[in-house]
Design a protein around this motif. Structure first.
Motif, short mmCIF file in Angstrom:
data_model
loop_
_atom_site.label_atom_id
_atom_site.label_comp_id
_atom_site.label_asym_id
_atom_site.label_seq_id
_atom_site.Cartn_x
_atom_site.Cartn_y
_atom_site.Cartn_z
N TYR A 116 0.82 -1.22 0.00
CA TYR A 116 0.00 0.00 0.00
C TYR A 116 0.86 1.27 0.00
O TYR A 116 0.68 2.17 -0.82
CB TYR A 116 -0.92 -0.04 1.23
N LEU B 204 1.18 4.14 -2.86
CA LEU B 204 0.75 5.51 -2.55
C LEU B 204 1.87 6.49 -2.90
O LEU B 204 1.64 7.50 -3.57
CB LEU B 204 0.39 5.61 -1.06
N HIS B 205 3.10 6.19 -2.45
CA HIS B 205 4.19 7.13 -2.68
C HIS B 205 4.60 7.19 -4.15
O HIS B 205 5.03 8.24 -4.63
CB HIS B 205 5.36 6.84 -1.75
N ARG C 49 2.48 6.94 -6.60
CA ARG C 49 1.44 7.78 -7.20
C ARG C 49 1.70 9.25 -6.88
O ARG C 49 1.55 10.13 -7.73
CB ARG C 49 0.08 7.32 -6.64
N LEU C 50 2.10 9.51 -5.65
CA LEU C 50 2.41 10.88 -5.26
C LEU C 50 3.61 11.40 -6.02
O LEU C 50 3.66 12.56 -6.44
CB LEU C 50 2.70 10.95 -3.74
N GLU C 51 4.59 10.51 -6.23
CA GLU C 51 5.82 10.90 -6.94
C GLU C 51 5.49 11.36 -8.36
O GLU C 51 6.05 12.34 -8.84
CB GLU C 51 6.80 9.72 -6.94
N GLU D 60 2.80 12.74 -9.35
CA GLU D 60 2.20 14.06 -9.25
C GLU D 60 3.27 15.12 -8.94
O GLU D 60 3.27 16.19 -9.53
CB GLU D 60 1.15 14.02 -8.12
N ILE D 61 4.15 14.75 -8.01
CA ILE D 61 5.19 15.71 -7.60
C ILE D 61 6.09 16.07 -8.79
O ILE D 61 6.51 17.21 -8.93
CB ILE D 61 5.99 15.13 -6.40
N TYR E 285 5.10 18.98 -10.75
CA TYR E 285 5.39 20.29 -10.17
C TYR E 285 6.81 20.73 -10.45
O TYR E 285 7.09 21.91 -10.54
CB TYR E 285 5.17 20.26 -8.64
N ARG F 210 0.35 24.29 -9.60
CA ARG F 210 1.43 24.14 -8.64
C ARG F 210 0.98 24.69 -7.29
O ARG F 210 0.43 25.80 -7.23
CB ARG F 210 2.61 24.96 -9.17
N PRO F 211 1.18 23.96 -6.22
CA PRO F 211 0.72 24.52 -4.94
C PRO F 211 1.61 25.69 -4.53
O PRO F 211 2.82 25.57 -4.52
CB PRO F 211 0.85 23.33 -3.97
N THR G 162 8.40 20.35 -3.00
CA THR G 162 7.24 19.47 -3.07
C THR G 162 7.54 18.04 -2.64
O THR G 162 6.68 17.34 -2.13
CB THR G 162 6.68 19.47 -4.52
N ASP G 163 8.82 17.63 -2.82
CA ASP G 163 9.19 16.26 -2.45
C ASP G 163 8.98 15.97 -0.96
O ASP G 163 8.81 14.82 -0.56
CB ASP G 163 10.65 16.00 -2.84
N PHE H 155 6.48 16.43 0.67
CA PHE H 155 5.10 15.99 0.91
C PHE H 155 5.05 14.52 1.33
O PHE H 155 4.23 14.12 2.15
CB PHE H 155 4.24 16.23 -0.34
N HIS H 156 5.97 13.74 0.76
CA HIS H 156 6.04 12.32 1.14
C HIS H 156 6.17 12.18 2.67
O HIS H 156 5.48 11.38 3.28
CB HIS H 156 7.29 11.65 0.53
N ILE I 86 3.06 13.40 4.94
CA ILE I 86 1.86 12.55 5.11
C ILE I 86 2.17 11.18 5.70
O ILE I 86 1.25 10.46 6.09
CB ILE I 86 1.11 12.37 3.76
N ARG I 87 3.45 10.81 5.78
CA ARG I 87 3.78 9.47 6.26
C ARG I 87 3.10 9.10 7.60
O ARG I 87 2.56 8.01 7.73
CB ARG I 87 5.30 9.27 6.35
N GLU J 13 -0.64 7.87 6.95
CA GLU J 13 -1.00 6.86 5.96
C GLU J 13 -1.99 5.85 6.51
O GLU J 13 -2.95 5.49 5.86
CB GLU J 13 0.24 6.08 5.51
N GLN K 141 -5.55 7.26 -1.93
CA GLN K 141 -4.64 7.89 -2.89
C GLN K 141 -5.22 9.22 -3.39
O GLN K 141 -4.53 10.23 -3.44
CB GLN K 141 -4.38 6.97 -4.08
N GLU K 142 -6.49 9.18 -3.74
CA GLU K 142 -7.15 10.40 -4.23
C GLU K 142 -7.13 11.50 -3.17
O GLU K 142 -6.91 12.67 -3.47
CB GLU K 142 -8.60 10.12 -4.65
N PHE L 91 -4.99 11.93 -0.69
CA PHE L 91 -3.65 12.50 -0.51
C PHE L 91 -3.28 13.40 -1.70
O PHE L 91 -2.64 14.44 -1.51
CB PHE L 91 -2.61 11.40 -0.31
N LEU L 92 -3.68 13.00 -2.91
CA LEU L 92 -3.40 13.84 -4.07
C LEU L 92 -4.14 15.17 -3.97
O LEU L 92 -3.59 16.23 -4.26
CB LEU L 92 -3.84 13.13 -5.36
N LEU M 46 -2.39 17.41 -1.60
CA LEU M 46 -1.21 18.04 -2.22
C LEU M 46 -1.63 19.21 -3.12
O LEU M 46 -1.07 20.30 -3.04
CB LEU M 46 -0.44 16.98 -3.03
N ARG M 47 -2.62 18.97 -3.93
CA ARG M 47 -3.07 20.02 -4.87
C ARG M 47 -3.66 21.23 -4.15
O ARG M 47 -3.60 22.34 -4.66
CB ARG M 47 -4.12 19.45 -5.83
#
Lengths: 81, 253
Positions: free
Chosen positions: A64, A68-69, A71-73, A75-76, A79, B4-5, B72-73, B75-76, B79-80, B83, B105-106, B108-109, B112-113
């Motif tokens: 999981y 998740l990460h 998918r985030l990557e 998106e990131i 940016y 971009r945020p 932005t990196d 962000f990982h 949120i850890r 999770e 997933q949605e 968390f995305l 971020l946005r």
């Protein structure tokens, strides 16, 4: 003033949250001192809440966090370009 | 394409972001136990930390600023710590791990946005949980999986399971799969309006007013629903869990 068992059951949730007025709290506490049934109900509710809220109850699916990460990557990366 | 945020430059962010990251990491790993709610204390057993061990709020605010300034990196790492709780919530609302994972997933995305809209008056966790809850609810709407529309808080009083004594059931019992299933089923089978409140208060550890805000209902309704949810769980689980309590030793020698 004395309160009966049914009255106490109505206060269990607020009692656990420490959200009763000091007067109501005293009445409930007094009742609990001599009522085994209500004490057992309160103890079991508290115990059950602790168990059900444990993070092991809802286990994460295998992989999981990696998914998740990843998918985030994706998106990131948008940016940073 | 998402925007971009934030729109700040990344000039001063490298050192401050690195510093914030270090503080954040440290706090996330060694945060003290929440003293706000002592009844949660017995949850600390084995390697599992209680969810109340959220990162320090100031450190989190620094990380958020750094992300908005271009890191932005980070962000990982932001949120850890959440999770698991966000997944648990989605799972309890949707009752299916695959759907819960998609919704998580949605959520968390989306976080971020929309991070630039986060206001520091709220806790980041509360904000995140509201997003996840909205995602889960709209998933239910899209899939026409609306459960009982009974949103009335006026149904009959629910009496607890009557017992004469209760011996504490230790959390080691959670090592057993069948016990975890028992508890999970009891939570996921609560009607939705009670399940949501239970999740916000017991799993996410939101306050009454934060829960009310997240659900768009009054604090009084939160209290009523929470009370019912707790009694329903006690009623269902007490008879099933009782045999799992350690037996009293009559002859300790």
């Amino acid at each position: 003033m004395v309160i009966d068992c049914k009255h106490v059951w109505g206060h269990i949730s607020d009692f656990l949250d420490d959200a009763l007025s000091s007067e109501a709290r005293k009445l409930v506490q007094k009742h609990l001192e001599h009522c085994e049934v209500c004490s057992a109900i309160l103890d079991s509710t508290r115990n059950i809440l602790i168990l059900t809220a444990d993070e092991r109850v809802f286990e994460l699916p295998l992989g999981y966090s990696e998914r998740l990460h990843a998918r985030l990557e994706e998106e990131i990366r948008h940016y940073s370009h | 394409m998402p925007s971009r945020p934030g729109n700040g430059s990344a000039t001063k962010s490298v050192t401050s972001a690195a510093l914030a990251f270090l503080i954040f990491r440290q706090n996330a790993m060694a945060a003290p136990l929440s003293a706000e709610n002592p009844r949660l204390a017995p949850r600390v057993t084995g390697a599992h930390l209680p969810m109340s061990q959220s990162p320090d709020r100031n450190a989190e605010a620094h990380v958020i600023s750094a992300i908005l300034e271009g890191r932005t990196d980070l962000f990982h790492d932001l949120i850890r710590p959440y999770e698991h709780t966000v997944f648990s919530m989605a799972m309890a609302v949707l009752r299916n791990p695959q759907d819960a994972e998609d919704v998580t997933q949605e959520a968390f995305l989306k976080a971020l946005r929309n991070l630039h809209t986060f206001r520091a008056e709220a806790r980041f966790s509360t904000w995140l949980v509201s997003i996840a809850l909205n995602e889960a609810r709209s998933w239910l709407r899209r899939h026409r999986a609306i459960e009982s529309l009974d949103t009335s808080d006026e149904t009959d009083r629910i009496a607890p399971e009557l017992l004469c004594d209760w011996r504490e059931v230790p959390s080691e019992v959670l090592e057993r799969l069948e016990v975890r299933n028992l508890l999970r089923d009891a939570v996921t089978e609560l009607p939705l309006i009670y399940r949501e409140v239970f999740l916000l208060r017991e799993i996410q550890e939101l306050t009454i007013s934060e829960s009310a805000q997240a659900l768009g209902i009054s604090p009084a309704s939160v209290k009523v629903r929470l009370h019912r949810a707790r009694i329903m769980l006690q009623r269902r689980l007490a008879p099933q869990l009782r045999p799992l309590a350690p037996k009293r030793r009559r002859f300790p020698w």
